[in-house]
Design a protein around this motif. Structure first.
Motif, PDB file in Angstrom:
ATOM      1  N   VAL A 142      38.684  32.041  37.915  1.00 60.08           N
ATOM      2  CA  VAL A 142      37.375  31.936  37.268  1.00 60.08           C
ATOM      3  C   VAL A 142      36.366  31.575  38.361  1.00 60.08           C
ATOM      4  O   VAL A 142      36.453  30.520  38.974  1.00 60.08           O
ATOM      5  CB  VAL A 142      37.377  30.915  36.102  1.00 60.08           C
ATOM      6  CG1 VAL A 142      38.060  31.506  34.879  1.00 60.08           C
ATOM      7  CG2 VAL A 142      38.063  29.609  36.459  1.00 60.08           C
ATOM      8  N   ASN A 143      35.470  32.519  38.624  1.00 59.92           N
ATOM      9  CA  ASN A 143      34.560  32.389  39.771  1.00 59.92           C
ATOM     10  C   ASN A 143      33.135  32.098  39.287  1.00 59.92           C
ATOM     11  O   ASN A 143      32.483  32.970  38.716  1.00 59.92           O
ATOM     12  CB  ASN A 143      34.598  33.695  40.580  1.00 59.92           C
ATOM     13  CG  ASN A 143      33.710  33.643  41.814  1.00 59.92           C
ATOM     14  OD1 ASN A 143      33.157  32.594  42.161  1.00 59.92           O
ATOM     15  ND2 ASN A 143      33.567  34.785  42.469  1.00 59.92           N
ATOM     16  N   ASN A 144      32.675  30.860  39.512  1.00 57.50           N
ATOM     17  CA  ASN A 144      31.283  30.524  39.179  1.00 57.50           C
ATOM     18  C   ASN A 144      30.456  30.240  40.434  1.00 57.50           C
ATOM     19  O   ASN A 144      29.301  29.818  40.345  1.00 57.50           O
ATOM     20  CB  ASN A 144      31.220  29.348  38.186  1.00 57.50           C
ATOM     21  CG  ASN A 144      32.021  28.148  38.677  1.00 57.50           C
ATOM     22  OD1 ASN A 144      32.290  28.035  39.879  1.00 57.50           O
ATOM     23  ND2 ASN A 144      32.404  27.270  37.767  1.00 57.50           N
ATOM     24  N   VAL A 229      43.197  39.058  38.404  1.00 58.40           N
ATOM     25  CA  VAL A 229      41.891  39.324  37.775  1.00 58.40           C
ATOM     26  C   VAL A 229      40.956  38.171  38.112  1.00 58.40           C
ATOM     27  O   VAL A 229      41.247  37.009  37.811  1.00 58.40           O
ATOM     28  CB  VAL A 229      41.992  39.485  36.235  1.00 58.40           C
ATOM     29  CG1 VAL A 229      40.620  39.838  35.659  1.00 58.40           C
ATOM     30  CG2 VAL A 229      43.010  40.554  35.854  1.00 58.40           C
ATOM     31  N   GLU A 230      39.863  38.504  38.781  1.00 55.40           N
ATOM     32  CA  GLU A 230      38.790  37.538  39.033  1.00 55.40           C
ATOM     33  C   GLU A 230      37.801  37.655  37.867  1.00 55.40           C
ATOM     34  O   GLU A 230      37.498  38.764  37.422  1.00 55.40           O
ATOM     35  CB  GLU A 230      38.109  37.913  40.357  1.00 55.40           C
ATOM     36  CG  GLU A 230      36.897  37.078  40.694  1.00 55.40           C
ATOM     37  CD  GLU A 230      36.292  37.480  42.047  1.00 55.40           C
ATOM     38  OE1 GLU A 230      37.015  37.988  42.935  1.00 55.40           O
ATOM     39  OE2 GLU A 230      35.066  37.294  42.203  1.00 55.40           O
ATOM     40  N   ILE A 231      37.339  36.526  37.351  1.00 55.97           N
ATOM     41  CA  ILE A 231      36.431  36.557  36.202  1.00 55.97           C
ATOM     42  C   ILE A 231      35.177  35.742  36.537  1.00 55.97           C
ATOM     43  O   ILE A 231      35.275  34.523  36.775  1.00 55.97           O
ATOM     44  CB  ILE A 231      37.131  35.984  34.941  1.00 55.97           C
ATOM     45  CG1 ILE A 231      38.442  36.730  34.672  1.00 55.97           C
ATOM     46  CG2 ILE A 231      36.188  36.062  33.729  1.00 55.97           C
ATOM     47  CD1 ILE A 231      39.346  36.057  33.643  1.00 55.97           C
ATOM     48  N   LEU A 232      34.032  36.404  36.587  1.00 58.24           N
ATOM     49  CA  LEU A 232      32.778  35.684  36.860  1.00 58.24           C
ATOM     50  C   LEU A 232      32.392  34.898  35.614  1.00 58.24           C
ATOM     51  O   LEU A 232      32.338  35.453  34.512  1.00 58.24           O
ATOM     52  CB  LEU A 232      31.654  36.666  37.231  1.00 58.24           C
ATOM     53  CG  LEU A 232      31.946  37.617  38.408  1.00 58.24           C
ATOM     54  CD1 LEU A 232      30.737  38.536  38.652  1.00 58.24           C
ATOM     55  CD2 LEU A 232      32.281  36.838  39.680  1.00 58.24           C
ATOM     56  N   THR A 233      32.142  33.593  35.792  1.00 57.27           N
ATOM     57  CA  THR A 233      31.842  32.729  34.637  1.00 57.27           C
ATOM     58  C   THR A 233      30.540  31.959  34.875  1.00 57.27           C
ATOM     59  O   THR A 233      30.189  31.632  36.017  1.00 57.27           O
ATOM     60  CB  THR A 233      32.977  31.710  34.403  1.00 57.27           C
ATOM     61  OG1 THR A 233      33.220  30.983  35.612  1.00 57.27           O
ATOM     62  CG2 THR A 233      34.268  32.388  33.967  1.00 57.27           C
ATOM     63  N   MET A 234      29.834  31.669  33.774  1.00 55.71           N
ATOM     64  CA  MET A 234      28.582  30.916  33.874  1.00 55.71           C
ATOM     65  C   MET A 234      28.876  29.436  34.121  1.00 55.71           C
ATOM     66  O   MET A 234      29.799  28.881  33.534  1.00 55.71           O
ATOM     67  CB  MET A 234      27.769  31.020  32.571  1.00 55.71           C
ATOM     68  CG  MET A 234      27.253  32.407  32.240  1.00 55.71           C
ATOM     69  SD  MET A 234      28.531  33.479  31.566  1.00 55.71           S
ATOM     70  CE  MET A 234      28.724  32.873  29.914  1.00 55.71           C
ATOM     71  N   CYS A 235      28.031  28.816  34.951  1.00 54.16           N
ATOM     72  CA  CYS A 235      28.082  27.358  35.163  1.00 54.16           C
ATOM     73  C   CYS A 235      26.642  26.832  35.186  1.00 54.16           C
ATOM     74  O   CYS A 235      26.117  26.498  36.262  1.00 54.16           O
ATOM     75  CB  CYS A 235      28.799  27.018  36.465  1.00 54.16           C
ATOM     76  SG  CYS A 235      28.798  25.248  36.836  1.00 54.16           S
ATOM     77  N   PRO A 236      25.977  26.791  34.017  1.00 55.10           N
ATOM     78  CA  PRO A 236      24.574  26.359  34.022  1.00 55.10           C
ATOM     79  C   PRO A 236      24.379  24.966  34.622  1.00 55.10           C
ATOM     80  O   PRO A 236      23.369  24.724  35.299  1.00 55.10           O
ATOM     81  CB  PRO A 236      24.182  26.385  32.537  1.00 55.10           C
ATOM     82  CG  PRO A 236      25.459  26.488  31.758  1.00 55.10           C
ATOM     83  CD  PRO A 236      26.457  27.128  32.672  1.00 55.10           C
ATOM     84  N   THR A 237      25.360  24.100  34.439  1.00 50.68           N
ATOM     85  CA  THR A 237      25.218  22.728  34.958  1.00 50.68           C
ATOM     86  C   THR A 237      25.222  22.726  36.480  1.00 50.68           C
ATOM     87  O   THR A 237      24.358  22.121  37.121  1.00 50.68           O
ATOM     88  CB  THR A 237      26.356  21.847  34.402  1.00 50.68           C
ATOM     89  OG1 THR A 237      26.380  21.994  32.984  1.00 50.68           O
ATOM     90  CG2 THR A 237      26.168  20.390  34.775  1.00 50.68           C
ATOM     91  N   ALA A 251      24.336  37.796  36.211  1.00 49.04           N
ATOM     92  CA  ALA A 251      24.177  39.229  36.518  1.00 49.04           C
ATOM     93  C   ALA A 251      23.321  39.442  37.771  1.00 49.04           C
ATOM     94  O   ALA A 251      23.620  40.301  38.599  1.00 49.04           O
ATOM     95  CB  ALA A 251      23.546  39.938  35.322  1.00 49.04           C
ATOM     96  N   ASP A 252      22.268  38.640  37.932  1.00 47.31           N
ATOM     97  CA  ASP A 252      21.311  38.844  39.024  1.00 47.31           C
ATOM     98  C   ASP A 252      21.760  38.246  40.347  1.00 47.31           C
ATOM     99  O   ASP A 252      21.181  38.555  41.396  1.00 47.31           O
ATOM    100  CB  ASP A 252      19.954  38.216  38.653  1.00 47.31           C
ATOM    101  CG  ASP A 252      19.335  38.897  37.445  1.00 47.31           C
ATOM    102  OD1 ASP A 252      19.757  40.025  37.123  1.00 47.31           O
ATOM    103  OD2 ASP A 252      18.434  38.294  36.820  1.00 47.31           O
ATOM    104  N   ASN A 253      22.722  37.350  40.328  1.00 44.54           N
ATOM    105  CA  ASN A 253      23.133  36.680  41.563  1.00 44.54           C
ATOM    106  C   ASN A 253      24.594  36.982  41.896  1.00 44.54           C
ATOM    107  O   ASN A 253      24.868  37.895  42.665  1.00 44.54           O
ATOM    108  CB  ASN A 253      22.877  35.166  41.439  1.00 44.54           C
ATOM    109  CG  ASN A 253      21.384  34.864  41.384  1.00 44.54           C
ATOM    110  OD1 ASN A 253      20.726  34.774  42.408  1.00 44.54           O
ATOM    111  ND2 ASN A 253      20.849  34.744  40.181  1.00 44.54           N
ATOM    112  N   LEU A 254      25.529  36.260  41.284  1.00 40.83           N
ATOM    113  CA  LEU A 254      26.954  36.505  41.565  1.00 40.83           C
ATOM    114  C   LEU A 254      27.340  37.958  41.344  1.00 40.83           C
ATOM    115  O   LEU A 254      28.040  38.572  42.149  1.00 40.83           O
ATOM    116  CB  LEU A 254      27.827  35.648  40.648  1.00 40.83           C
ATOM    117  CG  LEU A 254      28.059  34.162  40.929  1.00 40.83           C
ATOM    118  CD1 LEU A 254      29.147  33.634  40.014  1.00 40.83           C
ATOM    119  CD2 LEU A 254      28.419  33.909  42.372  1.00 40.83           C
TER     120      LEU A 254
END
Ligand SMILES: Cc1ncc(C[n+]2csc(CCOP(=O)(O)OP(=O)(O)O)c2C)c(N)n1
Ligand code: SF4
Ligand SMILES: [Mg+2]
Length: 265
Positions: A142-144, A229-237, A251-254
Motif C-alpha cells: 500500500v503506497n501512500n 500488486v502495488e496499491i496507491l492509497t490516500m493519506c490525507p493526514t 491522481a495529480d501527484n502519486l
C-alpha cells in the motif's frame, strides 16, 4: 439545523449527531473482517485495499488455507480485525517470513501487506530477492508516498515536489533523490510472474485493483511464482490536506509518477 446553499442544495450539518438514525441499506462488512470499526483516519485508502484483499480470499474460497504476513505501518492495525491467520514481521522483512511459511507449508496461500516505508525504505532487498527466487507468494504494497504512521515523512516513493513533514518545500531530487517505482522495478526481475499497480481513489480504480488482486492470488494458486500488486492509497493526514481533496491529490501527484496498470502477467 439544516442550511440551504445559495444554489438551493441542502447542507447537512455535521457538527452534531443527526436527529434520526440513518437507514441501514445492507451490511457490507466482508466475511473476513471481524469488526466494522477501525482506528485509521477518515479518508484513509488502506482499509479499502485490505478489504479488497480479504474479499478476494473469500471469493476464491481460500479462507481455510490463507496466511497473511503483516509489515509495520498504519495498516498493521488491521491484523487484529481479520479472520485469517496473521503473522507479524519485523520492518521490511515480510517477504522473507512469507517465504519460510510457504516453503514449510506449500499448500497454503501466503500474502504480505506492507507500506512504501516498510517495503521500499526499510526492506527493499527482501522483496527483490523474493521475486528473483520466484517464491510462490503474493506481496501487496500500500503506497501512500509517506511514512504515515510516524507522521507523514518522505519515503523512497514520495514524488518530486511532494510536500512531506521533512520536505516542506517539496521533494527536491538534488537533495533527496528520485522516487523508486517499485512495481516497474519488480517487473524487470526474472522470477516475478505477475506485477501490477492499482489505486483506490475512485470506484473504477477500486474495481480494477480488485481484479489485479484476484489475478495475483490466481498466479500463486497455479504455482506460477512471485506475484506483486502495488496499491496507491490516500493519506490525507500525512499529506496535510483536507480529507475530501485526497482522491484528486493522489491522481495529480502519486498517480502521475506511479502509473496504474498491469506491468507483467
Ligand atoms: C525498526 C523500526 N524503525 C522504525 C519504526 C517506526 N515506524 C513504525 S510505522 C513506520 C512507518 C511505516 O510506513 P509505511 O510502511 O509507509 O506505512 P504507513 O504508515 O504509511 O501506512 C515507522 C517508521 C519501527 N516500528 N521499527
Ligand atoms: S496517517 Fe495516513 S495512512 Fe495512517 S491511518 Fe491516517 S490517513 Fe491512513
Ligand atoms: Mg506509507
Amino acid at each position: 439545523m439544516t442550511k440551504t446553499r445559495p444554489d438551493g442544495l441542502t447542507i447537512i450539518p455535521t457538527d452534531a449527531p443527526p436527529a434520526c438514525a440513518s437507514r441501514l441499506v445492507d451490511d457490507f462488512t466482508p466475511d473476513l473482517i471481524d469488526v466494522g470499526e477501525h482506528h485509521l483516519c477518515p479518508g484513509c485508502g488502506e482499509p479499502i485495499a485490505i478489504r479488497s484483499m480479504v474479499e478476494a480470499v473469500s471469493e476464491l474460497e481460500l479462507v481455510q488455507r490463507t496466511i497473511a504476513v503483516f509489515g509495520i505501518g498504519c495498516y498493521t492495525a488491521f491484523s487484529n480485525n481479520l479472520d485469517v491467520e496473521v503473522l507479524q514481521a519485523l520492518h521490511g522483512r515480510a517477504p522473507s517470513l512469507a517465504t519460510g511459511v510457504k516453503r514449510a507449508k506449500p499448500d497454503t496461500i501466503v500474502f504480505t501487506v506492507q507500506g512504501d516505508g516498510d517495503m521500499v525504505n526499510e526492506g527493499l532487498q527482501e522483496v527483490i530477492h523474493a521475486a528473483a527466487r520466484g517464491e510462490n507468494i503474493t506481496c501487496f504494497m500500500v503506497n501512500n508516498g509517506v511514512f504515515g504512521e510516524t507522521g507523514g515523512h518522505m519515503t523512497a516513493t514520495t514524488v518530486v515536489g511532494q510536500r512531506t513533514k521533512n520536505t516542506l518545500d517539496g521533494r527536491d531530487p538534488e537533495q533527496h533523490g528520485h522516487p523508486i517505482r517499485l512495481a516497474n522495478l519488480l517487473a524487470e526481475v526474472d522470477g516475478a510472474a505477475y506485477v501490477a499497480r492499482g489505486a483506490v481513489n475512485n470506484a473504477g480504480n477500486v474495481a480494477r485493483t480488485k481484479r489485479m488482486i484476484l489475478d495475483a492470488f490466481e498466479t500463486q494458486k497455479a504455482g506460477r511464482g512471485f506475484s506483486f500488486v502495488e496499491i496507491l492509497t490516500m493519506c490525507p493526514t500525512g499529506w496535510f490536506i483536507e480529507t475530501q481533496e485526497a482522491p484528486a491529490y493522489l491522481a495529480d501527484n502519486l498517480g502521475v509518477v506511479h502509473e496504474v496498470g498491469v506491468l507483467k502477467s
